[in-house]
Design an enzyme around this catalytic site. Structure first.
Site, short mmCIF file in Angstrom:
data_model
loop_
_atom_site.label_atom_id
_atom_site.label_comp_id
_atom_site.label_asym_id
_atom_site.label_seq_id
_atom_site.Cartn_x
_atom_site.Cartn_y
_atom_site.Cartn_z
N MET A 164 -0.02 0.86 5.20
CA MET A 164 -0.77 1.11 6.43
C MET A 164 -1.82 0.04 6.64
O MET A 164 -2.38 -0.50 5.70
CB MET A 164 -1.44 2.49 6.33
CG MET A 164 -2.12 2.96 7.61
SD MET A 164 -2.90 4.58 7.38
CE MET A 164 -1.46 5.57 7.01
N ASP A 185 -4.03 -5.25 5.97
CA ASP A 185 -4.48 -6.03 4.81
C ASP A 185 -3.37 -6.98 4.38
O ASP A 185 -2.22 -6.59 4.23
CB ASP A 185 -4.84 -5.08 3.66
CG ASP A 185 -5.45 -5.81 2.47
OD1 ASP A 185 -6.08 -6.85 2.70
OD2 ASP A 185 -5.29 -5.32 1.34
N HIS A 202 -2.73 -1.06 -3.19
CA HIS A 202 -3.87 -0.18 -2.92
C HIS A 202 -3.71 1.08 -3.77
O HIS A 202 -2.80 1.88 -3.55
CB HIS A 202 -3.91 0.20 -1.44
CG HIS A 202 -4.18 -0.94 -0.53
ND1 HIS A 202 -4.01 -0.87 0.84
CD2 HIS A 202 -4.61 -2.21 -0.77
CE1 HIS A 202 -4.33 -2.02 1.39
NE2 HIS A 202 -4.69 -2.86 0.43
N SER A 235 0.85 -1.19 0.00
CA SER A 235 0.00 0.00 0.00
C SER A 235 0.88 1.24 0.00
O SER A 235 1.63 1.46 -0.94
CB SER A 235 -0.95 -0.03 1.21
OG SER A 235 -1.83 1.08 1.18
N THR A 236 0.86 2.04 1.06
CA THR A 236 1.64 3.28 1.11
C THR A 236 3.13 2.99 0.92
O THR A 236 3.70 2.20 1.65
CB THR A 236 1.43 3.99 2.46
OG1 THR A 236 0.04 4.15 2.70
CG2 THR A 236 2.11 5.35 2.47
#
Length: 379
Positions: free
Chosen positions: A318, A321, A225, A198-199
């Protein structure tokens, strides 16, 4: 001490709105605002903020050029605001290339389904970046000014660069990071490599995938993401930079060695057992799912399709998941690795699988590609 934030935008309304949201959190404080990239550079030098929120399109100097200058002189975690358009996607990827660490849609109604969730998400992202302490660029694009129009046309002329970062009190090489030399290849014959993130993921994925040879012997599934408007541009950029093929996944795609399939934004990516390598299915998924695409969903489907014949890696991001999907994969006998804390932009998703005892190794981003190759080199 509250995290110091600099807000940069040429819109007085947006500067005021972002400042109000940031200041609502007692752990955050807006210490200054700037109306263009030139002011942002000057105020970063003067105020030493811990996080910067940055618009892309501004007069005098655009946000991407400002990011380059700031990363060359005063490396600071930067959150970009962008439009959910093709040009916005290209410009955002250029901003990450310049050194920005994260991005959010500029229209708050695109961030979340309701106002309160949008406010919390922005605050969470700023606080997460505020915990990073950037200290030295690894590789930096030239800090000379380029016109903004050049960022959204043609093929990229440079690759996404990464910044070394650390949390307060963390060492550059934490004792729990696994060195490549200490990894003993298991000898397993894999059917697929799965990577969830993600991030910070766009930079991390590019660093890993550009190291793979065209002859990489397995199909690769990428779950990042990312909004739906961004994934076609990201897949295209990766494909132009990598020796392997990279494409946005589509229903009916047959998995092929040496090809990476990026989960489409806003959808869920599933693996179906079909023939020797499997086939992909892209579905809308439940409306109440927090993540679209979700690492958990793809990992879970891989556990059913391939069982133990999977290697899954959880990178910076973050939240948690990927943890439950990785748990299912591990129960089936699959190999699970995570990125180490020191090299993550946000140590959330990797920490979730590591602290749960699911991951067998925590590996620095700089070493991840070599380590994966060592474990999965067999065709």
């Amino acid at each position: 001490m509250a995290t110091k934030v600099l807000v940069v935008d040429d819109s007085s309304f947006f500067r005021r709105r972002v400042s109000e949201i940031v200041n609502q959190d007692p752990d955050l404080e807006v210490v200054g605002v700037a109306v263009n990239g030139k002011e942002a550079i000057e105020m970063t030098e003067k105020l030493k903020p811990q996080v910067i929120t940055m618009d892309i399109e501004m007069p005098v100097m655009d946000g991407i050029t400002a990011v380059r200058h700031i990363m060359a002189s005063n490396p600071t975690p930067i959150l970009m605001f962008s439009s959910l358009t093709h040009d916005g996607a290209q410009a955002t990827l250029d901003a990450l290339d310049a050194g920005a660490l994260d991005f959010l849609p500029k229209r708050f109604e695109d961030i979340a389904s309701n106002k309160d969730d949008a406010i919390k998400l922005l605050q969470q992202r700023v606080k997460a970046l505020g915990r990073r302490r950037l200290y030295k660029p690894i590789a930096r694009a030239n800090a000379t000014t380029r016109p903004l129009s050049s960022h959204s046309t043609g093929k990229p002329t440079s690759s996404l660069t990464s910044l070394r970062s650390k949390t307060s009190g963390a060492s550059e090489q934490p004792v729990n990071a696994t060195s490549v030399s200490s990894i003993r290849a298991s000898g397993k014959k894999y059917k697929a490599l799965l990577i969830g993130t993600s991030t910070g993921g766009p930079v991390a994925l590019q660093k890993i995938l550009t190291s793979f040879p065209a002859s990489y012997p397995h199909p690769i599934l990428l779950i990042q993401h990312m909004p739906a408007a961004f994934t076609p541009a990201f897949a295209s950029r990766l494909n132009s930079l990598c020796k392997i093929d990279v494409k946005e996944a589509q229903t009916g795609d047959t998995l092929k060695p040496g090809c990476a399939y990026l989960a489409p934004g806003g959808m869920q990516l599933m693996i179906e057992k079909a023939g020797a390598l499997g086939r992909l299915k892209v579905i809308a998924g439940n409306a109440d799912m927090n993540y679209k695409p979700s690492v958990d969903i793809t990992f879970a489907s891989a556990s059913k399709a391939f069982g133990s014949d999977v290697m899954a890696v959880v990178l910076t991001g973050m939240g948690a998941d990927g943890r439950e999907g990785a748990r299912m994969l591990k129960a089936a006998g699959a190999t699970i690795w995570a990125q180490d804390e020191a090299s993550c932009v946000v140590y959330g998703m990797p920490q979730a699988v590591t602290s749960a005892g699911i991951s067998s190794h925590s590996i620095a981003l700089d070493n991840m590609a070599e380590a994966i190759m060592k474990e999965t080199a067999r065709g």
